[in-house]
Design an enzyme around this catalytic site. Sequence first.
Site, PDB file in Angstrom:
ATOM      1  N   HIS A  70       0.835  -1.197   0.000  1.00  0.00           N
ATOM      2  CA  HIS A  70       0.000   0.000   0.000  1.00  0.00           C
ATOM      3  C   HIS A  70       0.872   1.249   0.000  1.00  0.00           C
ATOM      4  O   HIS A  70       1.702   1.419   0.893  1.00  0.00           O
ATOM      5  CB  HIS A  70      -0.889   0.027   1.243  1.00  0.00           C
ATOM      6  CG  HIS A  70      -1.661  -1.229   1.475  1.00  0.00           C
ATOM      7  ND1 HIS A  70      -2.007  -1.663   2.738  1.00  0.00           N
ATOM      8  CD2 HIS A  70      -2.150  -2.149   0.611  1.00  0.00           C
ATOM      9  CE1 HIS A  70      -2.686  -2.800   2.647  1.00  0.00           C
ATOM     10  NE2 HIS A  70      -2.779  -3.118   1.371  1.00  0.00           N
ATOM     11  N   TYR A 133       3.050   2.309  13.784  1.00  0.00           N
ATOM     12  CA  TYR A 133       3.488   3.347  12.856  1.00  0.00           C
ATOM     13  C   TYR A 133       2.826   4.689  13.164  1.00  0.00           C
ATOM     14  O   TYR A 133       1.669   4.764  13.557  1.00  0.00           O
ATOM     15  CB  TYR A 133       3.231   2.952  11.398  1.00  0.00           C
ATOM     16  CG  TYR A 133       1.828   2.514  11.065  1.00  0.00           C
ATOM     17  CD1 TYR A 133       0.931   3.364  10.422  1.00  0.00           C
ATOM     18  CD2 TYR A 133       1.402   1.216  11.369  1.00  0.00           C
ATOM     19  CE1 TYR A 133      -0.355   2.963  10.102  1.00  0.00           C
ATOM     20  CE2 TYR A 133       0.112   0.800  11.047  1.00  0.00           C
ATOM     21  CZ  TYR A 133      -0.758   1.678  10.406  1.00  0.00           C
ATOM     22  OH  TYR A 133      -2.037   1.262  10.100  1.00  0.00           O
TER      23      TYR A 133
END
Length: 471
Positions: A70, A133
């Site tokens: 992605h 993240y």
Amino acid sequence: MTEYAKPLSVTETPIPGLVVFDLPVHGDARGWFKENWQREKMTALGLPDFGPVQNNISFNDAAGTTRGIHAEPWDKWVSVATGRIFGAWVDLREGETFGAVYTTELDPSKAIFVPRGVGNSYQTLDENTAYTYLVNDHWSPTASYTFLNLADETAAITWPIPLDQVEISDKDKAHPRLQDVTPMPPAKILVTGSNGQLGKALRDALGDAPHVEYTTRDTLDLTDPELGTARRWRDYDTIINAAAYTAVDKAETPEGRAAAWAANVTAVTGLATIAAQNGITLVHVSSDYVFDGTKDGAYGESDPVSPLGVYGQTKAAGDAAVATVPRHYIVRTSWVIGDGNNFVRTMASLAERGIDPAVVDDQYGRLTFTPTIADAIRHLLDTRAPYGTYNVTNTGEPTTWYDIARDVYRLTGHDPDRVTPVDTAAYFENAAGPVSPRPRNSTLDLARITATGFTPDDARELTAGWLSSPA
């Protein structure tokens, strides 16, 4: 096995902007501790100050869980809290490195910065792996992504566990091969004041790429209190502010003063706020009028401002607002010559019509042609020069308006002695309306911009070329 006590260090990869960090992990019998994100230390090593706004964690029960590839419209700081992953990153941005691949393992002692548009994927190598993240934009269902199939033959990623033996979502299985991927375009560039003299030069310099947006006062009101919601500003990387109020003498009237402050201060402060809040680089064009012109020698970027008139005061105030933006370029210039009415074309017209002008001979500086300003701005952005203020004019010995007028007469085949010198006080003593005081010395030092690798052309040579071009 997590490696303890490594020094904080950075490793470049073949994908521009994708960098791996080794993180110091301090452990004992009780467990371990690390600084997973430490802005001051990491930016000192070259990490962009990317301004994270959201922290996400993906917990994976089984080894072999595989996700991606992605590419998202924001930057990511990827690390592992527990366990290990095999990570694979593919550059899916427009450009020469489209399709470049980088792979590595991450455990708690490693992290990676993933720039916008770089495809991100991973495969867990341990059970109970927590993948974490930071991102610098809030997740949005309307955000535009770019995807690549995990099994793409061109990328040829060697997954530690074969893809036919691991858990993959149906959506990830359906992503396209590289030949069918639409590259992610660059983040947007907004140019304000695009119908002005500098705006037209910026159109020539930046072109008509889809990610470059040109606005005018009619399409974007910079003084609108709702400016902060006029765009999805997180989609923009750069704002180039070429809009300004430049009627120097009219600024001394009550109506002009209000208009100058609105365009040169209120609007600029609004753009500065937007840029600071959204991590945007703000490019702003300043003026020699922020100085009083009394210095003996060229003005440097760090000289204190001391404007004489309203126009100069508003430009100095706008500069102060822009300087608060972490990513900013203030491009300070003088005696601007662009497409449309300007001093050079006016003198050429007077020469052709048989008029013998009186021109001031006690103001010193250099001409600056708008293509030079536009090229300098593009250079600063392309080279990622250190942020701050840069003087930009054309080169050559400082001269006066009188000298320039004589050059124009000579270059157009007319007698330069038809131009009469006059001092500033005498020139303006019979003015019909308010007159703004001018700095006597407008010469700007160019050492800082030339140190970045950009050397402007000679002003007198450009004047000759300008006069030979169509009006």
